[in-house]
Design a protein around this motif. Structure first.
Motif, PDB file in Angstrom:
ATOM      1  N   TYR A 118       0.833  -1.214   0.000  1.00  0.00           N
ATOM      2  CA  TYR A 118       0.000   0.000   0.000  1.00  0.00           C
ATOM      3  C   TYR A 118       0.865   1.261   0.000  1.00  0.00           C
ATOM      4  O   TYR A 118       0.587   2.213  -0.729  1.00  0.00           O
ATOM      5  CB  TYR A 118      -0.911   0.004   1.215  1.00  0.00           C
ATOM      6  CG  TYR A 118      -1.788   1.235   1.319  1.00  0.00           C
ATOM      7  CD1 TYR A 118      -2.946   1.364   0.551  1.00  0.00           C
ATOM      8  CD2 TYR A 118      -1.450   2.280   2.183  1.00  0.00           C
ATOM      9  CE1 TYR A 118      -3.736   2.497   0.631  1.00  0.00           C
ATOM     10  CE2 TYR A 118      -2.237   3.424   2.265  1.00  0.00           C
ATOM     11  CZ  TYR A 118      -3.381   3.512   1.497  1.00  0.00           C
ATOM     12  OH  TYR A 118      -4.147   4.642   1.582  1.00  0.00           O
ATOM     13  N   SER A 119       1.930   1.241   0.826  1.00  0.00           N
ATOM     14  CA  SER A 119       2.799   2.422   0.902  1.00  0.00           C
ATOM     15  C   SER A 119       3.523   2.663  -0.414  1.00  0.00           C
ATOM     16  O   SER A 119       3.747   3.810  -0.811  1.00  0.00           O
ATOM     17  CB  SER A 119       3.819   2.258   2.040  1.00  0.00           C
ATOM     18  OG  SER A 119       4.668   1.155   1.796  1.00  0.00           O
ATOM     19  N   ILE A 120       3.876   1.549  -1.110  1.00  0.00           N
ATOM     20  CA  ILE A 120       4.559   1.689  -2.398  1.00  0.00           C
ATOM     21  C   ILE A 120       3.599   2.228  -3.453  1.00  0.00           C
ATOM     22  O   ILE A 120       3.928   3.118  -4.237  1.00  0.00           O
ATOM     23  CB  ILE A 120       5.142   0.332  -2.845  1.00  0.00           C
ATOM     24  CG1 ILE A 120       6.292  -0.075  -1.897  1.00  0.00           C
ATOM     25  CG2 ILE A 120       5.643   0.393  -4.283  1.00  0.00           C
ATOM     26  CD1 ILE A 120       6.780  -1.483  -2.113  1.00  0.00           C
ATOM     27  N   VAL A 121       2.383   1.659  -3.457  1.00  0.00           N
ATOM     28  CA  VAL A 121       1.379   2.052  -4.454  1.00  0.00           C
ATOM     29  C   VAL A 121       0.950   3.505  -4.260  1.00  0.00           C
ATOM     30  O   VAL A 121       0.759   4.253  -5.222  1.00  0.00           O
ATOM     31  CB  VAL A 121       0.156   1.111  -4.388  1.00  0.00           C
ATOM     32  CG1 VAL A 121      -0.971   1.628  -5.276  1.00  0.00           C
ATOM     33  CG2 VAL A 121       0.557  -0.291  -4.811  1.00  0.00           C
ATOM     34  N   THR A 122       0.752   3.887  -2.990  1.00  0.00           N
ATOM     35  CA  THR A 122       0.229   5.233  -2.703  1.00  0.00           C
ATOM     36  C   THR A 122       1.329   6.286  -2.561  1.00  0.00           C
ATOM     37  O   THR A 122       1.024   7.469  -2.433  1.00  0.00           O
ATOM     38  CB  THR A 122      -0.598   5.213  -1.401  1.00  0.00           C
ATOM     39  OG1 THR A 122       0.230   4.730  -0.313  1.00  0.00           O
ATOM     40  CG2 THR A 122      -1.802   4.295  -1.537  1.00  0.00           C
ATOM     41  N   LYS A 123       2.581   5.840  -2.555  1.00  0.00           N
ATOM     42  CA  LYS A 123       3.683   6.783  -2.377  1.00  0.00           C
ATOM     43  C   LYS A 123       3.786   7.715  -3.584  1.00  0.00           C
ATOM     44  O   LYS A 123       3.807   7.264  -4.731  1.00  0.00           O
ATOM     45  CB  LYS A 123       5.006   6.033  -2.193  1.00  0.00           C
ATOM     46  CG  LYS A 123       6.183   6.950  -1.878  1.00  0.00           C
ATOM     47  CD  LYS A 123       7.433   6.142  -1.661  1.00  0.00           C
ATOM     48  CE  LYS A 123       8.619   7.056  -1.330  1.00  0.00           C
ATOM     49  NZ  LYS A 123       9.857   6.263  -1.123  1.00  0.00           N
ATOM     50  N   VAL A 124       3.853   9.007  -3.319  1.00  0.00           N
ATOM     51  CA  VAL A 124       3.946  10.002  -4.395  1.00  0.00           C
ATOM     52  C   VAL A 124       5.412  10.200  -4.757  1.00  0.00           C
ATOM     53  O   VAL A 124       6.258  10.449  -3.894  1.00  0.00           O
ATOM     54  CB  VAL A 124       3.333  11.343  -3.942  1.00  0.00           C
ATOM     55  CG1 VAL A 124       3.455  12.375  -5.062  1.00  0.00           C
ATOM     56  CG2 VAL A 124       1.883  11.152  -3.529  1.00  0.00           C
ATOM     57  N   LYS A 125       5.721  10.071  -6.040  1.00  0.00           N
ATOM     58  CA  LYS A 125       7.093  10.259  -6.492  1.00  0.00           C
ATOM     59  C   LYS A 125       7.451  11.737  -6.397  1.00  0.00           C
ATOM     60  O   LYS A 125       6.734  12.598  -6.917  1.00  0.00           O
ATOM     61  CB  LYS A 125       7.237   9.775  -7.933  1.00  0.00           C
ATOM     62  CG  LYS A 125       8.671   9.835  -8.432  1.00  0.00           C
ATOM     63  CD  LYS A 125       8.769   9.306  -9.854  1.00  0.00           C
ATOM     64  CE  LYS A 125      10.215   9.392 -10.348  1.00  0.00           C
ATOM     65  NZ  LYS A 125      10.342   8.888 -11.742  1.00  0.00           N
ATOM     66  N   LYS A 150       5.573  25.962  -1.654  1.00  0.00           N
ATOM     67  CA  LYS A 150       4.808  27.212  -1.648  1.00  0.00           C
ATOM     68  C   LYS A 150       5.405  28.220  -2.632  1.00  0.00           C
ATOM     69  O   LYS A 150       4.679  28.964  -3.298  1.00  0.00           O
ATOM     70  CB  LYS A 150       4.782  27.803  -0.235  1.00  0.00           C
ATOM     71  CG  LYS A 150       3.968  29.074  -0.118  1.00  0.00           C
ATOM     72  CD  LYS A 150       3.963  29.593   1.314  1.00  0.00           C
ATOM     73  CE  LYS A 150       3.164  30.887   1.436  1.00  0.00           C
ATOM     74  NZ  LYS A 150       3.167  31.403   2.832  1.00  0.00           N
ATOM     75  N   ASN A 151       6.734  28.246  -2.731  1.00  0.00           N
ATOM     76  CA  ASN A 151       7.415  29.230  -3.576  1.00  0.00           C
ATOM     77  C   ASN A 151       7.633  28.761  -5.008  1.00  0.00           C
ATOM     78  O   ASN A 151       7.828  29.596  -5.906  1.00  0.00           O
ATOM     79  CB  ASN A 151       8.776  29.604  -2.957  1.00  0.00           C
ATOM     80  CG  ASN A 151       8.644  30.520  -1.761  1.00  0.00           C
ATOM     81  OD1 ASN A 151       8.584  31.742  -1.907  1.00  0.00           O
ATOM     82  ND2 ASN A 151       8.580  29.938  -0.573  1.00  0.00           N
ATOM     83  N   ILE A 152       7.628  27.453  -5.225  1.00  0.00           N
ATOM     84  CA  ILE A 152       7.818  26.931  -6.585  1.00  0.00           C
ATOM     85  C   ILE A 152       6.635  26.030  -6.919  1.00  0.00           C
ATOM     86  O   ILE A 152       6.622  24.844  -6.553  1.00  0.00           O
ATOM     87  CB  ILE A 152       9.151  26.148  -6.707  1.00  0.00           C
ATOM     88  CG1 ILE A 152      10.330  27.014  -6.248  1.00  0.00           C
ATOM     89  CG2 ILE A 152       9.359  25.681  -8.161  1.00  0.00           C
ATOM     90  CD1 ILE A 152      11.660  26.300  -6.277  1.00  0.00           C
ATOM     91  N   PRO A 153       5.603  26.535  -7.590  1.00  0.00           N
ATOM     92  CA  PRO A 153       4.381  25.770  -7.878  1.00  0.00           C
ATOM     93  C   PRO A 153       4.628  24.481  -8.650  1.00  0.00           C
ATOM     94  O   PRO A 153       3.870  23.523  -8.519  1.00  0.00           O
ATOM     95  CB  PRO A 153       3.544  26.753  -8.708  1.00  0.00           C
ATOM     96  CG  PRO A 153       4.065  28.105  -8.343  1.00  0.00           C
ATOM     97  CD  PRO A 153       5.528  27.918  -8.096  1.00  0.00           C
ATOM     98  N   GLU A 154       5.674  24.446  -9.473  1.00  0.00           N
ATOM     99  CA  GLU A 154       5.961  23.241 -10.256  1.00  0.00           C
ATOM    100  C   GLU A 154       6.361  22.054  -9.376  1.00  0.00           C
ATOM    101  O   GLU A 154       6.256  20.905  -9.795  1.00  0.00           O
ATOM    102  CB  GLU A 154       7.093  23.504 -11.265  1.00  0.00           C
ATOM    103  CG  GLU A 154       6.753  24.526 -12.320  1.00  0.00           C
ATOM    104  CD  GLU A 154       7.150  25.937 -11.922  1.00  0.00           C
ATOM    105  OE1 GLU A 154       7.450  26.730 -12.814  1.00  0.00           O
ATOM    106  OE2 GLU A 154       7.174  26.235 -10.712  1.00  0.00           O
ATOM    107  N   ILE A 155       6.829  22.362  -8.188  1.00  0.00           N
ATOM    108  CA  ILE A 155       7.234  21.297  -7.260  1.00  0.00           C
ATOM    109  C   ILE A 155       6.079  20.993  -6.321  1.00  0.00           C
ATOM    110  O   ILE A 155       5.733  21.785  -5.442  1.00  0.00           O
ATOM    111  CB  ILE A 155       8.492  21.705  -6.451  1.00  0.00           C
ATOM    112  CG1 ILE A 155       9.669  21.956  -7.394  1.00  0.00           C
ATOM    113  CG2 ILE A 155       8.846  20.613  -5.440  1.00  0.00           C
ATOM    114  CD1 ILE A 155      10.937  22.419  -6.682  1.00  0.00           C
ATOM    115  N   LYS A 156       5.461  19.851  -6.518  1.00  0.00           N
ATOM    116  CA  LYS A 156       4.338  19.422  -5.671  1.00  0.00           C
ATOM    117  C   LYS A 156       4.802  18.570  -4.492  1.00  0.00           C
ATOM    118  O   LYS A 156       4.196  18.582  -3.432  1.00  0.00           O
ATOM    119  CB  LYS A 156       3.332  18.618  -6.502  1.00  0.00           C
ATOM    120  CG  LYS A 156       2.846  19.312  -7.769  1.00  0.00           C
ATOM    121  CD  LYS A 156       2.058  20.561  -7.463  1.00  0.00           C
ATOM    122  CE  LYS A 156       1.534  21.199  -8.753  1.00  0.00           C
ATOM    123  NZ  LYS A 156       0.834  22.484  -8.486  1.00  0.00           N
TER     124      LYS A 156
END
Length: 303
Positions: A118-125, A150-156
């Motif tokens: 589950y942690s692997i599947v749900t882990k956000v890259k 917050k300062n760089i929108p491209e980085i989620k």
């Protein structure tokens, strides 16, 4: 048949205050009557059953049989389901009784595997991974990542790799941390690093980082305070035979010193995010993958 003590007293027609001696006397009377009927040939089936009933009650009250009758269990929906499915519930109960620990261990293993999957599947890259090496303040990592997104929108999502290493602190785990640092520089997806001067000196001369002269110029970053980070990458070292002696330079790869790190210690970004101390040096892997995001991050850290 087994009876309760209350039922046994009623069968023998004695009170709750009767002693064992009273019970013995009462049973003697019953026994004599039984023997007399047997001798006379007047013993009927009903009398035989009555005698056996009184004998059982006598044994219970005297303590010869300590078990009291079990209350019949009511048939549950589960019992009915077993019957309908043609399954022997007693065999199932026995199976779980003898193999309960094996079953518990199996369940625990399944839960662990399921949690890992589950942690692997749900882990956000992560969009970018940053290595922080030196005297790391782990408590500031969440604020550090939040401020970047917050300062760089491209980085989620920010990945973070931390290594606690210092020449001022005698840590028994230092050898383990050194190995982790080597992995970060050699075989990880970490492209951007925040380093102490101690860590920078350990890896910069071996060519671990990218020259930042052109980057600083393009981003209009003032590098006057970073002049002390200019150096020449070593092409080849003279390795001493005595391990106590320091290695010396045999040849350099750079003809002139280049800027392989930018001092961001006094950057506005780190005013309220003290993730690393006492120095903060920004460095980039020699061959980074996502240069566009790296440049935005370098600008954010250096301003």
């Amino acid at each position: 048949m087994k009876y309760t003590k209350k039922e046994s007293r009623a069968i023998l027609e004695i009170t709750t205050n009767s002693t064992k001696e009273d019970i013995e006397k009462r049973y003697d009377v019953i026994l004599k009557k039984y023997r007399q009927m047997k001798m006379d040939g007047t013993l009927t089936k009903e009398a035989e059953e009555d005698f056996q009933k009184k004998t059982d009650a006598y044994r219970i009250l005297m303590g010869y049989e300590v078990e009291e009758p079990k209350v019949p269990e009511k048939e549950t929906y589960v019992d009915k389901a077993f019957v309908k499915a043609g399954i022997d519930k007693k065999k199932v109960d026995n199976f779980f009784h003898y193999y309960k620990y094996h079953i518990l261990v199996t369940i625990v293993v399944i839960i662990i595997i399921a949690s890992s999957v589950y942690s692997i599947v749900t882990k956000v890259k992560p969009d970018i991974t940053i290595g922080v090496l030196g005297e790391v303040n782990v408590q500031a990592t969440d604020i550090f990542k939040q401020k970047i997104t917050k300062n760089i929108p491209e980085i989620k999502e920010v990945g973070l790799e931390t290594v606690m290493l210092s020449d001022r602190i005698n840590d028994p785990n230092s050898s383990m941390y050194i190995q982790k640092a080597m992995v970060l520089f050699a075989a990880s997806d970490t492209d951007v690093f925040l380093l102490s001067k101690y860590i920078f000196d350990q890896y910069a001369y071996d060519g671990a980082f990218m020259a930042m002269d052109d980057v600083a110029k393009d981003l209009k970053i003032d590098t006057k305070s970073s002049d002390y980070l200019k150096l020449k990458v070593v092409e080849e070292w003279n390795q001493p035979q005595n391990p106590k002696e320091k290695r010396t330079v045999k040849s350099y790869r750079d003809s002139e010193p280049k800027l392989y790190g930018i001092d961001v210690t006094n950057s506005k970004f780190f005013k309220d995010v003290d993730i690393l101390g006492p120095e903060k040096i920004l460095a980039v892997r020699a061959e980074p993958k996502n240069l566009e995001l790296i440049l935005k991050l370098a600008k954010l850290f250096a301003d």
